[in-house]
Design an enzyme around this catalytic site. Structure first.
Site, PDB file in Angstrom:
ATOM      1  N   CYS A  81      22.301  11.674  63.244  1.00 52.29           N
ATOM      2  CA  CYS A  81      21.534  11.712  62.000  1.00 52.29           C
ATOM      3  C   CYS A  81      22.225  10.832  60.971  1.00 52.29           C
ATOM      4  O   CYS A  81      23.445  10.924  60.788  1.00 52.29           O
ATOM      5  CB  CYS A  81      21.441  13.156  61.487  1.00 52.29           C
ATOM      6  SG  CYS A  81      20.637  13.304  59.870  1.00 52.29           S
ATOM      7  N   CYS A  89      24.190  15.726  54.007  1.00 51.66           N
ATOM      8  CA  CYS A  89      23.326  16.884  54.228  1.00 51.66           C
ATOM      9  C   CYS A  89      24.113  18.048  54.824  1.00 51.66           C
ATOM     10  O   CYS A  89      24.915  17.853  55.750  1.00 51.66           O
ATOM     11  CB  CYS A  89      22.177  16.497  55.155  1.00 51.66           C
ATOM     12  SG  CYS A  89      21.165  17.891  55.699  1.00 51.66           S
ATOM     13  N   CYS A  92      23.207  20.556  59.165  1.00 57.25           N
ATOM     14  CA  CYS A  92      23.734  20.571  60.529  1.00 57.25           C
ATOM     15  C   CYS A  92      25.258  20.578  60.502  1.00 57.25           C
ATOM     16  O   CYS A  92      25.881  19.751  59.844  1.00 57.25           O
ATOM     17  CB  CYS A  92      23.252  19.354  61.312  1.00 57.25           C
ATOM     18  SG  CYS A  92      21.490  19.375  61.698  1.00 57.25           S
ATOM     19  N   GLN A 246       9.964  32.086  63.650  1.00 59.04           N
ATOM     20  CA  GLN A 246      11.052  31.355  64.280  1.00 59.04           C
ATOM     21  C   GLN A 246      10.794  29.848  64.228  1.00 59.04           C
ATOM     22  O   GLN A 246       9.692  29.393  64.541  1.00 59.04           O
ATOM     23  CB  GLN A 246      11.227  31.805  65.732  1.00 59.04           C
ATOM     24  CG  GLN A 246      11.737  33.224  65.860  1.00 59.04           C
ATOM     25  CD  GLN A 246      13.149  33.401  65.328  1.00 59.04           C
ATOM     26  OE1 GLN A 246      13.930  32.451  65.268  1.00 59.04           O
ATOM     27  NE2 GLN A 246      13.474  34.622  64.918  1.00 59.04           N
ATOM     28  N   TYR A 275      11.899  45.929  60.999  1.00 58.81           N
ATOM     29  CA  TYR A 275      11.993  44.579  60.417  1.00 58.81           C
ATOM     30  C   TYR A 275      11.079  43.655  61.225  1.00 58.81           C
ATOM     31  O   TYR A 275      11.480  42.590  61.691  1.00 58.81           O
ATOM     32  CB  TYR A 275      13.435  44.060  60.450  1.00 58.81           C
ATOM     33  CG  TYR A 275      14.500  45.044  60.005  1.00 58.81           C
ATOM     34  CD1 TYR A 275      14.861  45.154  58.661  1.00 58.81           C
ATOM     35  CD2 TYR A 275      15.167  45.841  60.918  1.00 58.81           C
ATOM     36  CE1 TYR A 275      15.857  46.043  58.252  1.00 58.81           C
ATOM     37  CE2 TYR A 275      16.152  46.734  60.528  1.00 58.81           C
ATOM     38  CZ  TYR A 275      16.496  46.828  59.196  1.00 58.81           C
ATOM     39  OH  TYR A 275      17.480  47.701  58.805  1.00 58.81           O
ATOM     40  N   GLU A 299       7.790  46.977  58.258  1.00 56.95           N
ATOM     41  CA  GLU A 299       8.069  45.707  57.574  1.00 56.95           C
ATOM     42  C   GLU A 299       7.965  45.930  56.071  1.00 56.95           C
ATOM     43  O   GLU A 299       7.064  46.632  55.604  1.00 56.95           O
ATOM     44  CB  GLU A 299       7.083  44.631  58.032  1.00 56.95           C
ATOM     45  CG  GLU A 299       7.130  43.333  57.257  1.00 56.95           C
ATOM     46  CD  GLU A 299       8.503  42.693  57.228  1.00 56.95           C
ATOM     47  OE1 GLU A 299       8.899  42.202  56.149  1.00 56.95           O
ATOM     48  OE2 GLU A 299       9.193  42.697  58.275  1.00 56.95           O
ATOM     49  N   ASP A 359      15.283  43.870  64.288  1.00 56.70           N
ATOM     50  CA  ASP A 359      15.635  42.474  64.009  1.00 56.70           C
ATOM     51  C   ASP A 359      15.971  42.385  62.526  1.00 56.70           C
ATOM     52  O   ASP A 359      15.183  41.868  61.727  1.00 56.70           O
ATOM     53  CB  ASP A 359      14.464  41.556  64.377  1.00 56.70           C
ATOM     54  CG  ASP A 359      14.810  40.080  64.245  1.00 56.70           C
ATOM     55  OD1 ASP A 359      15.953  39.760  63.851  1.00 56.70           O
ATOM     56  OD2 ASP A 359      13.922  39.243  64.498  1.00 56.70           O
ATOM     57  N   CYS A 386      20.786  37.474  64.142  1.00 54.95           N
ATOM     58  CA  CYS A 386      20.975  36.062  63.821  1.00 54.95           C
ATOM     59  C   CYS A 386      22.372  35.794  63.276  1.00 54.95           C
ATOM     60  O   CYS A 386      22.689  34.656  62.929  1.00 54.95           O
ATOM     61  CB  CYS A 386      19.921  35.587  62.819  1.00 54.95           C
ATOM     62  SG  CYS A 386      19.957  36.465  61.238  1.00 54.95           S
TER      63      CYS A 386
END
Length: 435
Positions: A81, A89, A92, A246, A275, A299, A359, A386
């Protein structure tokens, strides 16, 4: 290279360091005269020149960027990149790392967090998804707008790096961004009052969606549709353009498959999906319990809940509950002063469940929610995470409450970044196990 003493280091100073292990957060640990540095843009085993980016005398640790590689790792590759690297940036963390080694680094982090925070030794393998060398997989990107410039933010900064595309995004996103910028230039249009441009490529629609995010007012709802494969066939789910979905084009398929395999739901069972968002997991779980079972989806986001109800409309065995999981279970919120009484547990939640799927957000479920879930005595609990640290903390709570970590899959849903998604399976220990 000579430089300042370790206890005098401050922003802008440069020192040569030997790079140690990977740490949670996309950086590696190094030391200069005993002082801890968290260094980005490097790899374990390298020797680099590190420039201090945050911290100073008296701070417990410093943050730094590797601005020059003195001895390179064999796993280092050219960045893919033009705006990746120190001071550029911040999206990443691993553009300089081969995709295969990225997965090994993420596996090391998950294993280290489980060992340190939960006392569990476990070998971890991070599985790739269906992407080409970690590129062109992302179907949603938010581009910041600051002073008329459109781009991506620098690491831990509000400053914007102007861009005309993103190599981890699907090509349609680059095309839409270029067209939008051209329209603004051609019409001499203004971006005043706009804080961001969200570009979304829905899997169930032909058109790319560009959302102008207002600076000072809520974004109006924009309904789109996403496609997901379930054991009962392909399903099309409604979701808001700025709602949670996602971002990896292959993640919905991979997560549904991983969770259903881990949950091993039997017809007629009662399942909680906490969730739940718009129902990516709720829909196939409701289908799995069948007409004689029950699926309860919880939720808190009202806009997501509206889509959730629509997405579950064809499964009458599903009940949607709108509210925060901690509130509904009567768990005092974190950081909130406790009054004389605990919050009341909702009557909409059952006293028991066969399977619980959760989740939670990046911060994890927390001890109070974990205690409430284990009180339901599920035969299986499936935790989608996550954040490895949050998963490890909650794993520690679960093992202390009589549940064993019996399965763990890690999925590389965010190539080129330090993020990794885990699907963990917990079952009652020994004599507490249910048939």
């Amino acid at each position: 290279m000579t430089g300042p003493e370790a206890d005098e280091l401050t922003v802008g100073d440069e020192v040569d360091v030997e790079v140690g292990p990977i740490a949670h957060g996309g950086h590696c640990v190094a030391r200069h005269e005993g002082r801890v540095l968290f260094v980005r843009h490097t790899l374990p085993g390298e020797r680099v020149r590190a420039r201090i980016t945050e911290g100073g005398p008296g701070d417990r640790f410093l943050r730094a960027d590797a601005v020059e590689v003195l001895t390179a790792s064999p796993d280092r590759v050219p960045v893919r990149c033009p705006v990746a690297g120190p001071g550029r940036c911040g999206g990443c963390d691993f553009q300089h790392v081969s995709t295969e080694h990225q997965r090994r680094l993420k596996a090391d982090v998950v294993a280290e967090q489980l060992q340190r925070l939960a006392g569990i030794e476990r070998e971890v393998l991070v599985e790739p998804l269906d992407d080409e060398d970690g590129l062109r997989y992302r179907t949603r990107v938010e581009f910041a707008v600051v002073d008329g410039r459109v781009g991506l933010r620098r690491h831990r900064s509000h400053e914007v790096v102007p861009v005309t595309g993103c190599p981890i995004a699907v090509p349609e996103i680059d095309e839409a961004l270029v067209e939008t910028l051209a329209d603004v230039e051609r019409t001499r249009g203004e971006l005043d009052g706009i804080s961001a441009l969200d570009i979304v490529v829905p899997s169930a629609e032909a058109d790319t969606v560009v959302v102008e995010v207002p600076t000072e007012e809520p974004t109006p709802p924009i309904a789109i549709t996403e496609r997901v494969a379930t054991p009962a066939g392909e399903r099309v789910l409604g979701v808001d353009a700025r709602g949670f979905w996602q971002v990896h084009r292959d993640a919905p398929r991979a997560f549904v498959g991983a969770v259903l395999a881990a949950a091993d739901v039997r017809p007629g069972e009662r399942v909680l999906d906490l969730y739940s968002g718009v129902g990516l997991l709720s829909v196939p779980l409701a289908e799995a319990v069948g007409p004689d079972g029950q699926l309860i989806a919880v939720e808190s986001d009202r806009r997501a809940t509206e889509h959730l109800r629509d997405n579950l409309a064809a499964t009458p065995q599903a009940l949607v509950v709108c509210g925060r999981v901690d509130d509904l279970f009567g768990v005092p919120r974190r950081g909130r002063r406790r009054g004389p009484r605990r919050p009341a547990r909702s009557d909409l939640l059952p006293p028991s469940a066969d399977v619980v799927v959760l989740d939670p957000p990046r911060t994890g479920a927390g001890r109070g929610v974990v205690e409430a879930l284990t009180s339901l005595r599920p035969r299986r609990l499936v935790y989608v995470a996550c954040d490895p640290a949050a998963l490890a903390r909650d794993t520690g709570y679960l093992t202390g409450l009589g549940y064993d970590l019996t399965g763990l899959r890690a999925l590389d849903a965010f190539p080129m970044t330090h993020h990794v998604e885990c699907v963990a399976t917990f079952e009652p220990k020994g004599e507490d196990a249910r048939p």
